[in-house]
Design a protein around this motif. Structure first.
Motif, PDB file in Angstrom:
ATOM      1  N   ASN A  78      -4.734  12.268  -4.993  1.00 46.29           N
ATOM      2  CA  ASN A  78      -5.379  11.156  -4.291  1.00 46.29           C
ATOM      3  C   ASN A  78      -4.678   9.866  -4.704  1.00 46.29           C
ATOM      4  O   ASN A  78      -4.633   9.539  -5.887  1.00 46.29           O
ATOM      5  N   PRO A  79      -4.141   9.113  -3.743  1.00 41.42           N
ATOM      6  CA  PRO A  79      -3.393   7.901  -4.106  1.00 41.42           C
ATOM      7  C   PRO A  79      -4.294   6.811  -4.672  1.00 41.42           C
ATOM      8  O   PRO A  79      -5.481   6.738  -4.375  1.00 41.42           O
ATOM      9  N   ARG A 109       0.839  -1.204   0.000  1.00 41.78           N
ATOM     10  CA  ARG A 109       0.000   0.000   0.000  1.00 41.78           C
ATOM     11  C   ARG A 109       0.879   1.262   0.000  1.00 41.78           C
ATOM     12  O   ARG A 109       0.588   2.241  -0.669  1.00 41.78           O
ATOM     13  N   HIS A 110       1.987   1.210   0.746  1.00 38.54           N
ATOM     14  CA  HIS A 110       2.921   2.338   0.783  1.00 38.54           C
ATOM     15  C   HIS A 110       3.474   2.623  -0.621  1.00 38.54           C
ATOM     16  O   HIS A 110       3.583   3.773  -1.034  1.00 38.54           O
ATOM     17  N   LYS A 117      -5.851   3.299  -4.830  1.00 39.67           N
ATOM     18  CA  LYS A 117      -6.214   2.372  -3.752  1.00 39.67           C
ATOM     19  C   LYS A 117      -6.211   0.917  -4.202  1.00 39.67           C
ATOM     20  O   LYS A 117      -6.021   0.012  -3.415  1.00 39.67           O
ATOM     21  N   SER A 177       1.818   6.918  -6.782  1.00 44.69           N
ATOM     22  CA  SER A 177       0.757   7.874  -7.121  1.00 44.69           C
ATOM     23  C   SER A 177       1.268   9.303  -6.963  1.00 44.69           C
ATOM     24  O   SER A 177       1.041  10.162  -7.820  1.00 44.69           O
ATOM     25  N   GLU A 178       1.947   9.547  -5.873  1.00 44.78           N
ATOM     26  CA  GLU A 178       2.422  10.892  -5.530  1.00 44.78           C
ATOM     27  C   GLU A 178       3.628  11.314  -6.360  1.00 44.78           C
ATOM     28  O   GLU A 178       3.643  12.387  -6.954  1.00 44.78           O
ATOM     29  N   GLU A 207       0.919   4.431  -2.685  1.00 44.25           N
ATOM     30  CA  GLU A 207       0.849   5.847  -2.319  1.00 44.25           C
ATOM     31  C   GLU A 207       2.012   6.618  -2.927  1.00 44.25           C
ATOM     32  O   GLU A 207       1.829   7.718  -3.452  1.00 44.25           O
ATOM     33  N   ARG A 208       3.213   6.058  -2.850  1.00 43.32           N
ATOM     34  CA  ARG A 208       4.403   6.760  -3.353  1.00 43.32           C
ATOM     35  C   ARG A 208       4.409   6.870  -4.878  1.00 43.32           C
ATOM     36  O   ARG A 208       4.795   7.891  -5.426  1.00 43.32           O
TER      37      ARG A 208
END
Length: 77
Positions: A23-24, A8-9, A26, A15-16, A12-13
Motif C-alpha cells: 500500500n503506497p 504523488r507518483h 499517502k 513505497s513500491e 507511490e514509486r
C-alpha cells in the motif's frame, strides 16, 4: 532536503520500489521522513546540492536512480 518537493507518483514509486510496501504512502510528510531515513548522508548532501538546479537531474543512489525536475522529485527507478 527540506526544500525538496515530491509528487504523488514519487510517493507511490518509493513505497513500491524502495520500501517494498504493497500500500503506497499517502502523506507527503511521512514520505519525506521515510526518504530521509533510507538515504545515506552523502545521498542527502547530493540531493541538497541539486534541488535548486533547473531542468532534469538524475541522482544515482545505491540501488535506484532518483529523477528531480526543477526541485521536484518526480520518480525513482
Amino acid at each position: 532536503m527540506d526544500e525538496l518537493k515530491i509528487t504523488r507518483h514519487f510517493l507511490e514509486r518509493i513505497s513500491e520500489r524502495v520500501l517494498g510496501l504493497t500500500n503506497p504512502i499517502k502523506c507527503f510528510k511521512v514520505g519525506k521522513k521515510e526518504l530521509k531515513r533510507v538515504m545515506s548522508t552523502r545521498q542527502k548532501i547530493n540531493l541538497d546540492f541539486f534541488v535548486h538546479t533547473k531542468g532534469i537531474v538524475k541522482i544515482p543512489t545505491a540501488n535506484h536512480t532518483m529523477i528531480v525536475r526543477d526541485g521536484v522529485a518526480v520518480t525513482i527507478y
